[in-house]
Structures are given as structure tokens and as C-alpha cells.
Design an enzyme around this catalytic site. Structure first.
Site, PDB file in Angstrom:
ATOM      1  N   VAL A  14       0.830  -1.206   0.000  1.00  0.00           N
ATOM      2  CA  VAL A  14       0.000   0.000   0.000  1.00  0.00           C
ATOM      3  C   VAL A  14       0.871   1.266   0.000  1.00  0.00           C
ATOM      4  O   VAL A  14       0.585   2.234  -0.718  1.00  0.00           O
ATOM      5  CB  VAL A  14      -0.973  -0.017   1.199  1.00  0.00           C
ATOM      6  CG1 VAL A  14      -1.762   1.281   1.271  1.00  0.00           C
ATOM      7  CG2 VAL A  14      -1.918  -1.205   1.086  1.00  0.00           C
ATOM      8  N   LYS A 105      -6.860  -0.469  10.057  1.00  0.00           N
ATOM      9  CA  LYS A 105      -8.212  -0.681  10.620  1.00  0.00           C
ATOM     10  C   LYS A 105      -8.180  -1.115  12.082  1.00  0.00           C
ATOM     11  O   LYS A 105      -9.013  -0.708  12.880  1.00  0.00           O
ATOM     12  CB  LYS A 105      -9.013  -1.675   9.781  1.00  0.00           C
ATOM     13  CG  LYS A 105      -8.555  -3.120   9.886  1.00  0.00           C
ATOM     14  CD  LYS A 105      -8.680  -3.833   8.590  1.00  0.00           C
ATOM     15  CE  LYS A 105      -7.397  -3.567   7.867  1.00  0.00           C
ATOM     16  NZ  LYS A 105      -6.924  -4.546   6.961  1.00  0.00           N
ATOM     17  N   GLU A 129      -9.810   6.859   5.556  1.00  0.00           N
ATOM     18  CA  GLU A 129     -10.647   6.270   4.491  1.00  0.00           C
ATOM     19  C   GLU A 129     -10.138   4.882   4.088  1.00  0.00           C
ATOM     20  O   GLU A 129     -10.913   3.954   3.846  1.00  0.00           O
ATOM     21  CB  GLU A 129     -10.635   7.196   3.263  1.00  0.00           C
ATOM     22  CG  GLU A 129     -11.415   6.697   2.078  1.00  0.00           C
ATOM     23  CD  GLU A 129     -12.911   6.665   2.347  1.00  0.00           C
ATOM     24  OE1 GLU A 129     -13.521   7.731   2.494  1.00  0.00           O
ATOM     25  OE2 GLU A 129     -13.475   5.547   2.432  1.00  0.00           O
ATOM     26  N   GLY A 134     -10.797  -0.528   1.282  1.00  0.00           N
ATOM     27  CA  GLY A 134      -9.793  -0.091   0.300  1.00  0.00           C
ATOM     28  C   GLY A 134     -10.200   1.134  -0.501  1.00  0.00           C
ATOM     29  O   GLY A 134     -10.402   2.212   0.047  1.00  0.00           O
ATOM     30  N   GLY A 187      -1.165 -15.213  -3.539  1.00  0.00           N
ATOM     31  CA  GLY A 187      -0.924 -13.991  -2.771  1.00  0.00           C
ATOM     32  C   GLY A 187      -2.197 -13.271  -2.359  1.00  0.00           C
ATOM     33  O   GLY A 187      -2.159 -12.170  -1.829  1.00  0.00           O
ATOM     34  N   GLU A 190      -3.140 -14.385   3.172  1.00  0.00           N
ATOM     35  CA  GLU A 190      -1.871 -14.336   3.910  1.00  0.00           C
ATOM     36  C   GLU A 190      -1.443 -15.755   4.301  1.00  0.00           C
ATOM     37  O   GLU A 190      -2.277 -16.653   4.403  1.00  0.00           O
ATOM     38  CB  GLU A 190      -2.073 -13.566   5.228  1.00  0.00           C
ATOM     39  CG  GLU A 190      -2.691 -12.198   5.072  1.00  0.00           C
ATOM     40  CD  GLU A 190      -1.660 -11.106   4.892  1.00  0.00           C
ATOM     41  OE1 GLU A 190      -0.476 -11.373   5.143  1.00  0.00           O
ATOM     42  OE2 GLU A 190      -2.048 -10.012   4.471  1.00  0.00           O
ATOM     43  N   ASP A 201     -10.854  -9.112  10.462  1.00  0.00           N
ATOM     44  CA  ASP A 201     -10.685  -7.954   9.578  1.00  0.00           C
ATOM     45  C   ASP A 201     -12.045  -7.288   9.316  1.00  0.00           C
ATOM     46  O   ASP A 201     -12.182  -6.064   9.443  1.00  0.00           O
ATOM     47  CB  ASP A 201     -10.046  -8.446   8.267  1.00  0.00           C
ATOM     48  CG  ASP A 201      -9.890  -7.363   7.233  1.00  0.00           C
ATOM     49  OD1 ASP A 201      -8.886  -6.645   7.292  1.00  0.00           O
ATOM     50  OD2 ASP A 201     -10.772  -7.228   6.367  1.00  0.00           O
ATOM     51  N   LYS A 205     -13.554  -3.505  10.641  1.00  0.00           N
ATOM     52  CA  LYS A 205     -14.143  -2.534   9.707  1.00  0.00           C
ATOM     53  C   LYS A 205     -15.587  -2.230  10.092  1.00  0.00           C
ATOM     54  O   LYS A 205     -16.028  -1.073  10.041  1.00  0.00           O
ATOM     55  CB  LYS A 205     -14.074  -3.073   8.273  1.00  0.00           C
ATOM     56  CG  LYS A 205     -12.648  -3.183   7.724  1.00  0.00           C
ATOM     57  CD  LYS A 205     -12.638  -3.955   6.405  1.00  0.00           C
ATOM     58  CE  LYS A 205     -11.231  -4.188   5.878  1.00  0.00           C
ATOM     59  NZ  LYS A 205     -11.178  -5.209   4.818  1.00  0.00           N
ATOM     60  N   GLY A 302      -5.380  -3.869  -2.285  1.00  0.00           N
ATOM     61  CA  GLY A 302      -4.472  -3.702  -3.415  1.00  0.00           C
ATOM     62  C   GLY A 302      -3.743  -2.378  -3.349  1.00  0.00           C
ATOM     63  O   GLY A 302      -4.212  -1.422  -2.725  1.00  0.00           O
TER      64      GLY A 302
HETATM   65  N1  HSE Z   1      -7.224  -8.445   3.995  1.00  0.00           N
HETATM   66  C1  HSE Z   1      -8.251  -7.555   3.556  1.00  0.00           C
HETATM   67  C2  HSE Z   1      -9.178  -8.263   2.608  1.00  0.00           C
HETATM   68  C3  HSE Z   1      -7.744  -6.328   2.852  1.00  0.00           C
HETATM   69  O1  HSE Z   1      -8.953  -9.420   2.251  1.00  0.00           O
HETATM   70  O2  HSE Z   1     -10.154  -7.651   2.218  1.00  0.00           O
HETATM   71  C4  HSE Z   1      -7.291  -5.279   3.808  1.00  0.00           C
HETATM   72  O3  HSE Z   1      -8.304  -4.906   4.688  1.00  0.00           O
END
Ligand code: HSE
Length: 426
Positions: A14, A105, A129, A134, A187, A190, A201, A205, A302
Site C-alpha cells: 500500500v 483498521k 478512508e 480499500g 498472494g 496471507e 478484519d 471494519k 491492493g
Molecule cells: N485483507 C483484507 C481483505 C484487505 O482481504 O479484504 C485489507 O483490509
């Protein structure tokens, strides 16, 4: 022309994307925004990486103090992630009166109260933001575009990794384990995928987005969370037959009963616009009392999409003299008078393996009746060994009633076993 200096902490995917956008679009922003945004400093332990990206050697800092004491740096971009040094660096920048733009986040979810306090005290901006979804401008939409509304609900596909996995499982009939391995090779996922596949995650959010949407702190611990690791391909196929797509949905609701926030795999009718959000794409579907439904769709991760969100924040900060903070009392915990719904209601999909003989169905339906659970749809498929698979979809009912009914069914002398329970959005 106003000149604004930027420092980037971390030149990973990023950070690299942000550097690329800022350098390639510099003249464009001079023309369109009347501001000259210059990368003055980067903090990246891997010096070679910074140089390979084209960062001039004299702009690669060796430590955070060097970045923060640089008088040419007005805005610090944090793209390190996690809550270790990122938290210390962000606080140090804010305390020095530098505006911070972050994609982090977990940091925003857990420490926005602390960061905002420091920002306000030192008249610095704090923008995030890129922390949610993303490149999709959902935070600006919540802070500006739909402010006229009471937001009553939001549903989102806000994790790309899990959406990619579920889409592949659905299209190819492959198992969770197979698709995860492939996603890791490409990729997309993770090496340690738990933050994504266990729903952390998405829950970070959702905590941020629902706090903004409902104008009150929605702490992470209030988010009910279930990931996708237990999803069987068989259930996706049965759901398809019934007209549903399976998505890891983040759901937020605000009603007289209180605030409800949850992340879990969910069957959604294939006609719903969210059902068409596939692969690693993300989307957020908001409902406001004036605007009705609004849907935002795009890339949730991305280098360039997330860099796009970061650079929009930089431009906002560079072109506004007043800082804009969150529109709620930003405390560590929820306000005392705010109610949260724990025992939420939903429709349910259940898959059972049952003994294929007289009387079994009536025992099962008696249990559902006892807990006030009404069935909308039922399919029975004969298996081998005198067993059958039963697929049931219920009307909306309480989560606790379903849990209680399931434990009673599982105790029925081994004639019935509930194999899966999935929530359904009709
Ligand atoms: N790992 C997150 C996703 C992207 O797969 O959406 C970053 O928040």
C-alpha cells in the site's frame, strides 16, 4: 501554490502504491487541486526497496524522530499496520501537530478515541478512508454524502479474501482447504490467514463503519463474529439450489431495540445486488431514512485502490483548513445509554442428517414448534445406510431459539444430527 509535504511510514504494497500515485499525479493535483503535494520523507527499513521504487536516497529516513522533526513534513501516512509501533508512530506524529492519514483498521477500531484526542489537542487532522474497504469511498460517504439520514442498516462484503474463497468454492465446488491453499499461492490470502478467514478484519471494519453510521461508539467486542473456516462446499451447493449465494456479510442495524452488529457467513437471495459481488470485490449497501438504499462497489484491497483512498485523504487534508473529526462521542467504550442487541433475529438454513424412518420428522418438527420456529422450506434427500439429508429454511426467529432447538435435536437418541447452521437474509 500551496506546498504540502508528505511522509510515508512503510513502503509495502500500500505504501508503494501511495508513493506511485503521489509521484505520477503530482502535476495533475497541481492543476486540479491547486496544491503541490510532495513526498518529503519515507520510513522503510528495507532501504533497497525504497530506492527501487525511485525514492531519492536523501528522502529515506532512518527513524521516526527524523520524520517527525522534519519541518517540511505536514502529513504523515501510516501504512505499517497492526497496533505495535504503528500506534506509537501515529501518536508521535499527532503530538507533533502533523496530520495523520492511516489505512490501519485495527488501530482505528481499537484506539480512535486516543488518536482523536491527540489530534484535537494539537490541531492535527486524522483521516482513515483506507482503513475500510480499500478504494471504495465508504467513510467519506458516511461522513458527508449520507449525513442527512438516520442510517438504519448496512450490509457489506468488506473482506476480499473471504469473498474470493467463497466465490471459488461456489463456482468450482472445491473445498475450503483447497481454495485457501490456492489463494495463498496467488498472494490473495496471507500465510497466516486467520485475520481474514475468522472474520476479525471484517469485524474491525464493521466497528468503524457502524460507529460512523450510527453516531455512537460501537466497540469491536460488541461485534458478533463467525468466520468461514467451517463452511462445507455441500452447503453452498444446497443454498444455490434454493436460490441463495453464500457471503461473509457484515451487518449493522439500528432500531428501537438497539444496535446490532455481526459478521458471519450468510445466505443472501441471488436477486440481491450483494449476491453479484464476486471474487475479491467488496461492496457496502446502506439504508437511510431519506435516501433509501445506496450501494458502493469496488476493490477493497491492493496497492493502487488502497493508495487511491489514502491520496484522497491527503488531498482532503491539504485543501481544507478545518480538520474534520468523527461525528460521535469517540470514547474507548460504548455510551452507557446505548443498547446493543445480543439475541438477534434472522432466518436460518439448517442441514441435518436423520434416520430415514417413520416418526423422525414429527419429533424434529415438535422441537421446532416448542421453540416457536416456523419452517419456510424443506428438502429431503435420501442418503445411503438408511439415512437422509434434510435441508430446512426457517422464518425469522431468535438466534437463541435456534441454538436451543439444535441442542434438543442433537440429543434425540442419535436419530438426527444438525450438521450446519447458517443465517439467511431473505
Ligand atoms: N485483507 C483484507 C481483505 C484487505 O482481504 O479484504 C485489507 O483490509
Amino acid at each position: 501554490m500551496k506546498k504540502v509535504g508528505v511522509a510515508i511510514l512503510g513502503l509495502g504494497v500500500v505504501g508503494g502504491g501511495t508513493y506511485q500515485i503521489l509521484t505520477e499525479h503530482r502535476e495533475y493535483y497541481q492543476k486540479t487541486q491547486d496544491v503541490d503535494i510532495v513526498v518529503e520523507s519515507v520510513l522503510e527499513l528495507n532501504r533497497e526497496r525504497a530506492l527501487a521504487l525511485g525514492v531519492p536516497e536523501e528522502k529515506v529516513a532512518s527513524n521516526i524522530a527524523e520524520v517527525i522533526s522534519n519541518p517540511d513534513v505536514n502529513i504523515v501516512v501510516e501504512v505499517i499496520g497492526g497496533i505495535g509501533c504503528a500506534r506509537d508512530f501515529v501518536l508521535a506524529a499527532l503530538n507533533a501537530g502533523k496530520t495523520v492519514v492511516t489505512s490501519n483498521k485495527e488501530l482505528v477500531c481499537k484506539y480512535s478515541h486516543e488518536l482523536e484526542r491527540a489530534a484535537k489537542r494539537h490541531n492535527a487532522g486524522l483521516y482513515f478512508e483506507a482503513s475500510c474497504v480499500g478504494g471504495v469511498p465508504v467513510i467519506r460517504t458516511l461522513l458527508d454524502g449520507v449525513q442527512a439520514n438516520h442510517i438504519t442498516g448496512m450490509m457489506g462484503i468488506i473482506n476480499g479474501t473471504t469473498n474470493y474463497i467463497l466465490t471459488k468454492m461456489s463456482n468450482e465446488g472445491a473445498s475450503y482447504e483447497e481454495v485457501l491453499k490456492e489463494a495463498q499461492k496467488l498472494g490473495y490470502a496471507e500465510a497466516n490467514p486467520s485475520a481474514d478467514v475468522e472474520g476479525f478484519d471484517a469485524a474491525y471494519k464493521l466497528s468503524i463503519l457502524s460507529s460512523l453510521a450510527f453516531h455512537t461508539k460501537v466497540p469491536f467486542i460488541k461485534v458478533f463474529r463467525e468466520g468461514i473456516t467451517g463452511i462445507a462446499t455441500e452447503d453452498i451447493a444446497h443454498g444455490k439450489e434454493l436460490g441463495y449465494a453464500l457471503k461473509l456479510l457484515a451487518i449493522g442495524k439500528q432500531s428501537e431495540q438497539g444496535i446490532e452488529v455481526r459478521v458471519h457467513p450468510t445466505f443472501i437471495r441471488k436477486e440481491h445486488p450483494l449476491a453479484a459481488v464476486n471474487d475479491s470485490f467488496n461492496a457496502v449497501y446502506l439504508t437511510g431514512d431519506a435516501v433509501d438504499d445506496v450501494m458502493l462497489y469496488g476493490r477493497g484491497a491492493g496497492a493502487l485502490p488502497t493508495g487511491s483512498a489514502i491520496v484522497s485523504d491527503i488531498i482532503y487534508a491539504a485543501t481544507h483548513s478545518e480538520n474534520k473529526y468523527s461525528t460521535f462521542k469517540n470514547n474507548a467504550t460504548a455510551e452507557k445509554d446505548v443498547k446493543f442487541v445480543n439475541d438477534f433475529s434472522s432466518a436460518y438454513y439448517l442441514r441435518l442428517t436423520v434416520a430415514d424412518k417413520a416418526g423422525v420428522l414429527s419429533k424434529i418438527s415438535a422441537i421446532f414448534g416448542r421453540y416457536g420456529i416456523s419452517i419456510v422450506e424443506m428438502i429431503q434427500k435420501a442418503n445411503e445406510n438408511g439415512q437422509a439429508t434434510l435441508i430446512l429454511v426457517t422464518h425469522e426467529t431468535k438466534e437463541l431459539s435456534v441454538r436451543n432447538a439444535v441442542s434438543k435435536i442433537n440429543a434425540l437418541d442419535e436419530i438426527a444430527k444438525v450438521e450446519s447452521i447458517l443465517r439467511v437474509v431473505a
